[in-house]
Design an enzyme around this catalytic site. Sequence first.
Site, PDB file in Angstrom:
ATOM      1  N   ILE A 139       0.832  -1.199   0.000  1.00  0.00           N
ATOM      2  CA  ILE A 139       0.000   0.000   0.000  1.00  0.00           C
ATOM      3  C   ILE A 139       0.871   1.254   0.000  1.00  0.00           C
ATOM      4  O   ILE A 139       0.587   2.225  -0.715  1.00  0.00           O
ATOM      5  CB  ILE A 139      -0.966   0.003   1.205  1.00  0.00           C
ATOM      6  N   CYS A 289      -9.766  -2.463   2.946  1.00  0.00           N
ATOM      7  CA  CYS A 289     -10.132  -2.446   1.529  1.00  0.00           C
ATOM      8  C   CYS A 289     -11.531  -3.022   1.331  1.00  0.00           C
ATOM      9  O   CYS A 289     -12.328  -2.517   0.517  1.00  0.00           O
ATOM     10  CB  CYS A 289      -9.106  -3.218   0.706  1.00  0.00           C
ATOM     11  N   THR A 290     -11.868  -4.073   2.080  1.00  0.00           N
ATOM     12  CA  THR A 290     -13.177  -4.704   1.924  1.00  0.00           C
ATOM     13  C   THR A 290     -14.281  -3.810   2.465  1.00  0.00           C
ATOM     14  O   THR A 290     -15.363  -3.707   1.862  1.00  0.00           O
ATOM     15  CB  THR A 290     -13.193  -6.076   2.635  1.00  0.00           C
TER      16      THR A 290
END
Length: 481
Positions: A139, A289-290
Site C-alpha cells: 500500500i 479495503c473490503t
Amino acid sequence: MTVNDDSFTNWKNREEIAESMIPIIGKLHRERDVTVLLHSRSLVNKSVVSILKTHRFARQIAGEELSVTDTLPFLQALTTLDLGPSQIDIGMLAATYGADDRGLSVQEFTAEAVAGATGADKIERREPRDVVLYGFGRIGRLVARLLIEKAGSGNGLRLRAIVVRAGGDQDIIKRASLLRRDSIHGQFQGTITVDEANGTIIANGNEIKMIYANDPSEVDYTAYGIKDAILIDNTGKWRDRQGLSKHLRPGIDKVVLTAPGKGDVPNIVHGVNHDMIKPDERILSCASCTTNAIVPPLKAMADEYGVLRGHVETVHSFTNDQNLLDNFHKADRRGRSAPLNMVITETGAASAVAKALPDLQAKITGSSIRVPVPDVSIAILNLQLARETTRKEVLDHLRNVSLTSPLKRQIDFISAPDAVSSDFIGSRHASIVDAGATKVEGDNAILYLWYDNEFGYSCQVIRVVQHVSGVEYPTYPAPVA
C-alpha cells in the site's frame, strides 16, 4: 473507399482530436490545479489511446459510446474561463448539455455548470501540504505513486519523506527499484533516480527523504524541514489511539492509518462518512479495503430500498500476511501455502460497517476466503431489502449512482459479460458493480462487487488525506444528491 477505410479514417481523426486534448488537459492541471475527468476517470497524463479508450468505456455505463468530438468543445470552453482548483467532468458536461433544452451555446452552458469554480467563487490555490509515509510495503508504494502523480502544479499534497527500518546494504537502491517496477501494477509512470549520498529518492522531480528508524519516537521531522505534515501509517503495527499517537512527533499534525482502527479511532470510508471528520481530529483510519468496497453500495441500496439484514462473503486475493509455502503462522489457516490453496479466514469488514454507517440498523455478517490470485477481490453482498424490487430497477439505480451521485468516485459499474478479476487491476474505484452477475428476486438482492484491494483502496486513502488536508477540490457539474 471501403467500409474498412472509412473506419480507419474515423479512427485517425479521433486520434488527432485526442492528441489535441492532451496539452489542454496538462496546462489546466499544471497552471490552475484543474483535473479534467471523464465519468469520474482522470484524463491527466493519459495517452492518446487511453483517452479514446476512456471515452469508449462510457458505453459500459451510459449505454452508448462517448466521442472526443462531443467532449472537445467543452474542454476548449474551459480554457476561456477564470478557473480555480477543481475537478471538472467533461463527460458529465456533454451528457447534461444534451439533456438541456434552453438553447444555450456550449460556452454558455459550460460557464454556468462550473460557475462555482470561477471568478469570486473559486478556491484560491493553497500552499503544498507535507506528507510522510511510515512504511513502504504494497500500500505504501502505491500511495507514493499516487502522491507523486497528483503533485501536479506543486500545490496540493507533497510527499516529503518515507520512514522504514534499515534493510542492509543498498537499502535505498532496492526500495527505489520496488517503486520503479511492480509485478502487478506495472512500471512507474515517470523517472526515478537515487541520491545515495543524501539518502534521497527523486521521482518526477519530487525529492523524497528516506528516514531510517525502528520506532516513531526516534524521528524529529522538523530536522528535515517537514512541518504540519500528514503521516500515513502503512504498517498496521499500531491501530489504537495510544499506539498511533506515537507518530505525533515534531513536524506531524495528523496520522492516517491504512488499516481498520480500534477503539475510538474513526474509521472513514471516503464518500460515505468523510464529512464526519472533526477539524481537530488528529488520528483516523481508512478502514479496510473490503469495508471500502461494501459500504458505498450498501449505502446506495439502503438509501433507495432500505436494508433489513445482509451477509457479505469476500473472495480475497492472498496477501503478504500469508505464507508462500506451509510454515508456522500465528493464525490457524494462514500458515498454509497461499498460492496453492483457498484459505478460509475471518474478515472484520462486516462489523466495521457500523462505524461507517451508524444509522444502518440492519445486522451485517461476513466471512472470507483467500484465493490464489495476487490482486483484485470480489465481495458478494446478499441483502434482504425493506421492499420488493426488480433486477432492472436495481441495476438502473446502481448505474445512475455510479454516474451522477456523490458516490460516483467510489462505485463503478460494468456490464461486460466476460469480465474477470484481472480486468480490474488498477481500478481507482472502491467497488465495481458487476451487472451481469447481479441477482434480484422480490426483496432479496445479491450484488457481486469487484475491487482492486491494493490500488482502489490506495485511491480511497488519498481521497481521505486530500479531505483532511483541505486540498480536496469540488467536482463540476455537481453530483446529484
